[in-house]
Design a protein around this motif. Structure first.
Motif, PDB file in Angstrom:
ATOM      1  N   GLN A  70      10.711   4.750   3.432  1.00  0.00           N
ATOM      2  CA  GLN A  70      10.356   5.089   1.932  1.00  0.00           C
ATOM      3  C   GLN A  70      10.611   3.489   1.255  1.00  0.00           C
ATOM      4  OE1 GLN A  70       9.066   7.950   1.285  1.00  0.00           O
ATOM      5  NE2 GLN A  70       8.417   7.384  -0.628  1.00  0.00           N
ATOM      6  N   PRO A  71       9.445   2.898   0.983  1.00  0.00           N
ATOM      7  CA  PRO A  71       9.462   1.643   0.057  1.00  0.00           C
ATOM      8  C   PRO A  71       9.703   1.904  -1.346  1.00  0.00           C
ATOM      9  CG  PRO A  71       7.268   1.919   0.676  1.00  0.00           C
ATOM     10  CD  PRO A  71       8.163   3.312   1.278  1.00  0.00           C
ATOM     11  N   THR A  72      10.197   1.026  -1.975  1.00  0.00           N
ATOM     12  CA  THR A  72      10.285   1.242  -3.362  1.00  0.00           C
ATOM     13  C   THR A  72       8.879   1.365  -4.101  1.00  0.00           C
ATOM     14  OG1 THR A  72      10.248  -1.050  -3.981  1.00  0.00           O
ATOM     15  CG2 THR A  72      12.699  -0.133  -3.626  1.00  0.00           C
ATOM     16  N   LYS A  73       7.991   0.886  -3.519  1.00  0.00           N
ATOM     17  CA  LYS A  73       6.737   0.865  -4.055  1.00  0.00           C
ATOM     18  C   LYS A  73       5.550   0.407  -3.272  1.00  0.00           C
ATOM     19  CE  LYS A  73       7.372  -3.441  -6.601  1.00  0.00           C
ATOM     20  NZ  LYS A  73       8.972  -3.614  -6.560  1.00  0.00           N
ATOM     21  N   ILE A  74       4.260   1.056  -3.600  1.00  0.00           N
ATOM     22  CA  ILE A  74       2.981   0.362  -2.873  1.00  0.00           C
ATOM     23  C   ILE A  74       2.260  -0.006  -3.980  1.00  0.00           C
ATOM     24  CG2 ILE A  74       1.098   1.236  -1.648  1.00  0.00           C
ATOM     25  CD1 ILE A  74       2.777   3.523  -0.535  1.00  0.00           C
ATOM     26  N   VAL A  75       1.723  -1.291  -3.833  1.00  0.00           N
ATOM     27  CA  VAL A  75       1.018  -2.040  -4.893  1.00  0.00           C
ATOM     28  C   VAL A  75      -0.273  -2.448  -4.191  1.00  0.00           C
ATOM     29  CG1 VAL A  75       0.716  -4.002  -6.395  1.00  0.00           C
ATOM     30  CG2 VAL A  75       3.117  -3.332  -5.631  1.00  0.00           C
ATOM     31  N   CYS A  76      -1.296  -2.180  -4.866  1.00  0.00           N
ATOM     32  CA  CYS A  76      -2.892  -2.175  -4.398  1.00  0.00           C
ATOM     33  C   CYS A  76      -3.448  -3.134  -5.061  1.00  0.00           C
ATOM     34  CB  CYS A  76      -3.605  -0.963  -4.423  1.00  0.00           C
ATOM     35  SG  CYS A  76      -2.526   0.622  -3.519  1.00  0.00           S
ATOM     36  N   ILE A  77      -4.319  -3.742  -4.269  1.00  0.00           N
ATOM     37  CA  ILE A  77      -5.251  -4.803  -5.094  1.00  0.00           C
ATOM     38  C   ILE A  77      -6.848  -4.152  -4.574  1.00  0.00           C
ATOM     39  CG2 ILE A  77      -6.293  -7.079  -5.011  1.00  0.00           C
ATOM     40  CD1 ILE A  77      -3.198  -6.869  -5.508  1.00  0.00           C
ATOM     41  N   GLY A  78      -7.478  -4.196  -5.940  1.00  0.00           N
ATOM     42  CA  GLY A  78      -8.798  -3.505  -6.036  1.00  0.00           C
ATOM     43  C   GLY A  78      -9.920  -4.640  -5.920  1.00  0.00           C
ATOM     44  N   LEU A  79     -11.153  -4.385  -5.365  1.00  0.00           N
ATOM     45  CA  LEU A  79     -12.142  -5.015  -5.377  1.00  0.00           C
ATOM     46  C   LEU A  79     -11.862  -6.474  -4.704  1.00  0.00           C
ATOM     47  CD1 LEU A  79     -13.847  -4.374  -8.794  1.00  0.00           C
ATOM     48  CD2 LEU A  79     -14.779  -3.326  -6.435  1.00  0.00           C
ATOM     49  N   ASN A  80     -11.189  -6.554  -3.727  1.00  0.00           N
ATOM     50  CA  ASN A  80     -10.667  -7.771  -3.392  1.00  0.00           C
ATOM     51  C   ASN A  80     -11.591  -8.392  -2.045  1.00  0.00           C
ATOM     52  OD1 ASN A  80      -9.000 -10.041  -3.262  1.00  0.00           O
ATOM     53  ND2 ASN A  80      -7.707  -9.187  -1.803  1.00  0.00           N
ATOM     54  N   TYR A  81     -12.766  -7.884  -1.809  1.00  0.00           N
ATOM     55  CA  TYR A  81     -13.581  -8.077  -0.684  1.00  0.00           C
ATOM     56  C   TYR A  81     -14.948  -8.625  -1.230  1.00  0.00           C
ATOM     57  CZ  TYR A  81     -10.506  -7.512   3.298  1.00  0.00           C
ATOM     58  OH  TYR A  81      -9.440  -7.465   4.100  1.00  0.00           O
ATOM     59  N   ARG A  82     -15.597  -9.648  -1.271  1.00  0.00           N
ATOM     60  CA  ARG A  82     -16.907  -9.979  -1.762  1.00  0.00           C
ATOM     61  C   ARG A  82     -17.815  -8.925  -1.265  1.00  0.00           C
ATOM     62  NH1 ARG A  82     -14.222 -14.398   0.037  1.00  0.00           N
ATOM     63  NH2 ARG A  82     -13.957 -15.921  -1.532  1.00  0.00           N
ATOM     64  N   ASP A  83     -17.782  -8.502  -0.248  1.00  0.00           N
ATOM     65  CA  ASP A  83     -18.961  -7.475   0.363  1.00  0.00           C
ATOM     66  C   ASP A  83     -18.563  -6.144  -0.396  1.00  0.00           C
ATOM     67  OD1 ASP A  83     -16.834  -6.880   1.916  1.00  0.00           O
ATOM     68  OD2 ASP A  83     -17.882  -6.877   3.732  1.00  0.00           O
ATOM     69  N   HIS A  84     -17.374  -5.750  -0.588  1.00  0.00           N
ATOM     70  CA  HIS A  84     -17.224  -4.422  -1.319  1.00  0.00           C
ATOM     71  C   HIS A  84     -17.425  -4.476  -2.826  1.00  0.00           C
ATOM     72  CE1 HIS A  84     -15.278  -0.583  -2.311  1.00  0.00           C
ATOM     73  NE2 HIS A  84     -14.325  -1.126  -2.865  1.00  0.00           N
ATOM     74  N   ALA A  85     -17.221  -5.624  -3.335  1.00  0.00           N
ATOM     75  CA  ALA A  85     -17.570  -5.653  -4.686  1.00  0.00           C
ATOM     76  C   ALA A  85     -19.016  -5.580  -4.942  1.00  0.00           C
ATOM     77  CB  ALA A  85     -17.039  -7.045  -5.285  1.00  0.00           C
ATOM     78  N   ASP A  86     -19.826  -6.243  -3.916  1.00  0.00           N
ATOM     79  CA  ASP A  86     -21.335  -6.336  -3.834  1.00  0.00           C
ATOM     80  C   ASP A  86     -21.729  -4.805  -3.897  1.00  0.00           C
ATOM     81  OD1 ASP A  86     -21.258  -9.076  -4.340  1.00  0.00           O
ATOM     82  OD2 ASP A  86     -21.660  -9.426  -2.132  1.00  0.00           O
ATOM     83  N   GLU A  87     -21.463  -4.061  -3.045  1.00  0.00           N
ATOM     84  CA  GLU A  87     -21.872  -2.830  -2.744  1.00  0.00           C
ATOM     85  C   GLU A  87     -21.643  -1.671  -3.791  1.00  0.00           C
ATOM     86  OE1 GLU A  87     -20.199  -0.439   0.831  1.00  0.00           O
ATOM     87  OE2 GLU A  87     -18.239  -0.761  -0.059  1.00  0.00           O
ATOM     88  N   THR A  88     -20.623  -2.191  -4.479  1.00  0.00           N
ATOM     89  CA  THR A  88     -20.322  -1.424  -5.726  1.00  0.00           C
ATOM     90  C   THR A  88     -20.819  -1.851  -7.031  1.00  0.00           C
ATOM     91  OG1 THR A  88     -18.339  -2.340  -6.314  1.00  0.00           O
ATOM     92  CG2 THR A  88     -18.046  -0.510  -4.541  1.00  0.00           C
ATOM     93  N   PHE A  99      -3.121  -2.090  -9.152  1.00  0.00           N
ATOM     94  CA  PHE A  99      -2.951  -0.574  -9.517  1.00  0.00           C
ATOM     95  C   PHE A  99      -1.733  -0.229  -8.544  1.00  0.00           C
ATOM     96  CE2 PHE A  99      -6.331  -0.416  -6.636  1.00  0.00           C
ATOM     97  CZ  PHE A  99      -6.234   0.464  -5.620  1.00  0.00           C
ATOM     98  N   MET A 100      -1.156   0.930  -8.733  1.00  0.00           N
ATOM     99  CA  MET A 100       0.032   1.375  -7.929  1.00  0.00           C
ATOM    100  C   MET A 100      -0.379   2.626  -7.183  1.00  0.00           C
ATOM    101  SD  MET A 100       2.129  -0.821  -8.808  1.00  0.00           S
ATOM    102  CE  MET A 100       3.592  -0.328  -8.397  1.00  0.00           C
ATOM    103  N   LYS A 101       0.381   2.817  -5.955  1.00  0.00           N
ATOM    104  CA  LYS A 101       0.302   4.277  -5.275  1.00  0.00           C
ATOM    105  C   LYS A 101       1.590   4.667  -5.262  1.00  0.00           C
ATOM    106  CE  LYS A 101      -2.704   5.504  -1.610  1.00  0.00           C
ATOM    107  NZ  LYS A 101      -4.200   5.180  -0.946  1.00  0.00           N
ATOM    108  N   ASP A 102       1.464   6.169  -5.226  1.00  0.00           N
ATOM    109  CA  ASP A 102       3.034   6.780  -5.041  1.00  0.00           C
ATOM    110  C   ASP A 102       3.575   6.527  -3.607  1.00  0.00           C
ATOM    111  OD1 ASP A 102       5.155   8.597  -4.844  1.00  0.00           O
ATOM    112  OD2 ASP A 102       3.811  10.421  -5.323  1.00  0.00           O
ATOM    113  N   PRO A 103       4.559   5.857  -3.371  1.00  0.00           N
ATOM    114  CA  PRO A 103       5.293   5.825  -2.207  1.00  0.00           C
ATOM    115  C   PRO A 103       5.103   7.025  -1.427  1.00  0.00           C
ATOM    116  CG  PRO A 103       6.427   4.392  -3.687  1.00  0.00           C
ATOM    117  CD  PRO A 103       5.396   5.398  -4.529  1.00  0.00           C
ATOM    118  N   SER A 104       5.433   8.165  -2.005  1.00  0.00           N
ATOM    119  CA  SER A 104       5.582   9.428  -1.284  1.00  0.00           C
ATOM    120  C   SER A 104       4.126   9.826  -0.559  1.00  0.00           C
ATOM    121  CB  SER A 104       6.054  10.588  -2.147  1.00  0.00           C
ATOM    122  OG  SER A 104       4.830  10.950  -3.015  1.00  0.00           O
ATOM    123  N   THR A 105       2.886   8.943  -0.679  1.00  0.00           N
ATOM    124  CA  THR A 105       1.745   9.299  -0.066  1.00  0.00           C
ATOM    125  C   THR A 105       1.822   8.787   1.258  1.00  0.00           C
ATOM    126  OG1 THR A 105       0.771   7.119  -0.636  1.00  0.00           O
ATOM    127  CG2 THR A 105       0.451   8.945  -2.060  1.00  0.00           C
TER     128      THR A 105
END
Length: 283
Positions: A70-88, A99-105
């Motif tokens: 169990q880590p203290t946290k999971i930190v996430c980076i959104g829209l960090n790929y050019r092709d993914h930003a393009d498709e959305t 944004f953050m994600k619950d470590p219990s996931t």
């Protein structure tokens, strides 16, 4: 080195993987966690391997647990790929989207993933996970950030898009449902990689290739992300950073073929192994 945790949920045994054989690390450490990574754990594991004092696990087919305790946290980076930003249809962000994600996931590489109650848009995302090895706060440079990375891991940032984007509030609630971050099959130390910005990522749904990208397409590279986050929060040993996903998610596809009960997702990253998860009904 490649580290695993094997066995029933809540009773995993720490292990090191060498040439496809898992060796029991219980004599070296109680678990694969931040203390192990921040201290001399990997060096002690290597020494034990060198003298032949580690027994092979009796059950080489034992369940793969999340390779980090169990880590203290999971930190996430959104829209960090050019092709993914393009498709959305989103513009490239001028700074990392955090944004953050619950470590219990966290779950194992082959664990089932429940589709949440009320879900209509459960989506897949293959991601490179950074594992922090040293406490990082207010780092002065991207070069300094590299010294704080213990290794990398295959991470599945499962998302419920309606919860995330349509119900208002933060993204976190679309990211933190039970079982929404299968991890592994192993954590590989940073010295296993010549260049983490040149790794292929692939994901299949029911045998059909959906994502096929490269970390070379990231807007913000892994070291930059660690440096950036350290300006706003303390990153602690064992913490995980999910660094974004390439194009090919359901949200960006015509007809939006979101996940349903019985679907099987397989994913892999160069040097970080392959995982397989079946999606099941919530209890």
């Amino acid at each position: 080195m490649k580290f695993q945790r094997r066995g029933p949920s809540g009773h995993e045994i720490p292990a090191v993987l060498v040439d496809g054989v898992a060796y029991d690390l219980s004599s070296v450490t109680g678990d694969i966690d931040g203390d192990f990574l921040a201290g001399d754990g990997p060096a002690r594991a290597q020494s034990a391997l060198d003298v032949g004092s580690l027994p092979a696990l009796a059950d080489q087919e034992a369940r793969l647990g999340a390779p980090l305790a169990q880590p203290t946290k999971i930190v996430c980076i959104g829209l960090n790929y050019r092709d993914h930003a393009d498709e959305t249809g989103a513009p490239y962000p001028p700074e990392p989207v955090v944004f953050m994600k619950d470590p219990s996931t966290l779950g194992g590489a082959s664990d089932t993933v429940p589709i949440p109650r009320g879900s209509e848009k459960t989506d897949w995302e293959v991601e490179l996970g950074i594992v922090i090895g040293r406490t990082a706060r207010y780092l002065d440079s991207v070069d300094e950030a590299r010294e704080h990375i213990a290794g990398y891991v295959l991470s599945h940032d499962v998302s419920e898009r309606r919860f995330q984007l349509e119900l208002g509030g933060t993204w976190d609630k679309g990211k933190s449902c039970e079982g929404f971050n299968p991890l592994g099959p192993w954590v590989a130390t940073a010295d296993e990689f010549d260049d983490p910005q040149n790794l292929g990522l692939r994901l299949w749904v029911n045998g059909e290739l959906r994502q096929n990208g490269s970390t070379a397409n990231q807007i913000f590279g892994v070291a930059h992300v660690v440096w950036y986050l350290s300006q706003f929060m303390v990153l602690r040993p064992g913490d995980i950073i999910n660094t974004g996903t390439p194009a090919g998610v359901a949200m960006g596809m015509e007809g939006q073929p979101y996940l349903r009960v019985g679907d099987v997702v397989e994913l892999e990253i160069d040097g970080l192994g392959r995982a397989r998860q079946e999606f099941v009904s919530h209890e």
